[in-house]
Structure formats: C-alpha cells, structure tokens
Design an enzyme around this catalytic site. Sequence first.
Site, PDB file in Angstrom:
ATOM      1  N   HIS A  78      -9.283   2.155  -5.352  1.00  0.00           N
ATOM      2  CA  HIS A  78      -8.417   1.243  -4.831  1.00  0.00           C
ATOM      3  C   HIS A  78      -7.316   1.479  -4.993  1.00  0.00           C
ATOM      4  O   HIS A  78      -6.650   1.811  -6.048  1.00  0.00           O
ATOM      5  CB  HIS A  78      -8.797  -0.248  -5.200  1.00  0.00           C
ATOM      6  CG  HIS A  78     -10.303  -0.565  -4.740  1.00  0.00           C
ATOM      7  ND1 HIS A  78     -10.555  -1.028  -3.620  1.00  0.00           N
ATOM      8  CD2 HIS A  78     -11.337  -0.657  -5.518  1.00  0.00           C
ATOM      9  CE1 HIS A  78     -11.892  -1.309  -3.617  1.00  0.00           C
ATOM     10  NE2 HIS A  78     -12.310  -1.012  -4.867  1.00  0.00           N
ATOM     11  N   TYR A 132       0.997  -1.271  -0.004  1.00  0.00           N
ATOM     12  CA  TYR A 132      -0.068  -0.088  -0.176  1.00  0.00           C
ATOM     13  C   TYR A 132       1.111   1.203   0.048  1.00  0.00           C
ATOM     14  O   TYR A 132       0.231   2.310  -0.208  1.00  0.00           O
ATOM     15  CB  TYR A 132      -0.818  -0.023   1.232  1.00  0.00           C
ATOM     16  CG  TYR A 132      -2.057  -1.027   1.070  1.00  0.00           C
ATOM     17  CD1 TYR A 132      -3.120  -0.993   0.407  1.00  0.00           C
ATOM     18  CD2 TYR A 132      -1.935  -2.159   1.979  1.00  0.00           C
ATOM     19  CE1 TYR A 132      -4.000  -1.846   0.219  1.00  0.00           C
ATOM     20  CE2 TYR A 132      -2.732  -3.025   1.751  1.00  0.00           C
ATOM     21  CZ  TYR A 132      -3.883  -3.051   1.034  1.00  0.00           C
ATOM     22  OH  TYR A 132      -4.878  -4.233   1.042  1.00  0.00           O
TER      23      TYR A 132
END
Length: 149
Positions: free
Chosen positions: A104, A27
């Site tokens: 996302h 991430y």
Amino acid sequence: MPTTDLPILVLNGPNLNLLGTRQPDLYGRETLADVVDLCGKAAASFGRTVDTQQSNHEGALIDWIHAARGTTSGVVINPGGYAHTSVALRDAIAMLEVPVVEVHITNIHAREEFRHRSLVSPVANAVLCGLGTGGYRAAIEWLCRATEA
C-alpha cells in the site's frame, strides 16, 4: 524450471491507474507507468522480470491470480480498496504456492478506521505500507531474495 526463471507478477487494483493525478497530496505524483518502470528496474537488478497488470475489476485481478499458478515466482499486489472488502480476492491469494507481498502506498493504519484491517494481509508473506511507491521496490527486492535458487 527454477522459479527464478519465472516473472514476478505485480498486480494493481482499483484506482491505481489514476496515480499521479488522484489525490497527489496523499499518493504522490508518480504515475502507474512510473511504478511499472520502478518494478522492472528493481527486478532487472536481480536478473529477473516482472509482469504487471492493473484493473478496477475484482474478477480480473482474481483471474490473473489464478493464471499465476505455476507461471510466476511470486506476486506483489496492491489490492487498493479491495484489501478491506474482498473475501474472494483473499481466497484466491491464499491458494497461491508462491510468496505474496501486499503493498500500500500510504500507511493504511494512519488513515480512516475502515482501512486499518486488510483481508489480504493474513494470507500474504509480507506487508508493506506507507513507503510510497518505494514499497514496490522493497517488495520486488524481498521476493527476489526469497526465491533465489
């Protein structure tokens, strides 16, 4: 009131409060505060504002979506894992009368099979995935252009 006078709502779902420390190899190292700053700057470049919220609780996200009716010009949502599981979140988004962009950070289609299907995507106007946190900037810019008077 023209919709350009209304803020863009940016919603972040479960675990996004841990950005920067949760699986940074996946991430990245940017924090949620960095994302909030990025969104604010992107909106400001169009003379717009954002209202940002994060919750690990499905009901809180749904409550913010309900409150967005008539008070926001568009919604950017990173539903996190709820993208793949929450019919209730999908139904709340479906009733909005403003554009919605699903974001996302990772490419959900290159991950585990269960992440390949989003219940939110069919009711969103656009979907961005795999662009890192830059997907938020792209979503804000698209919404600003889509809602120009």
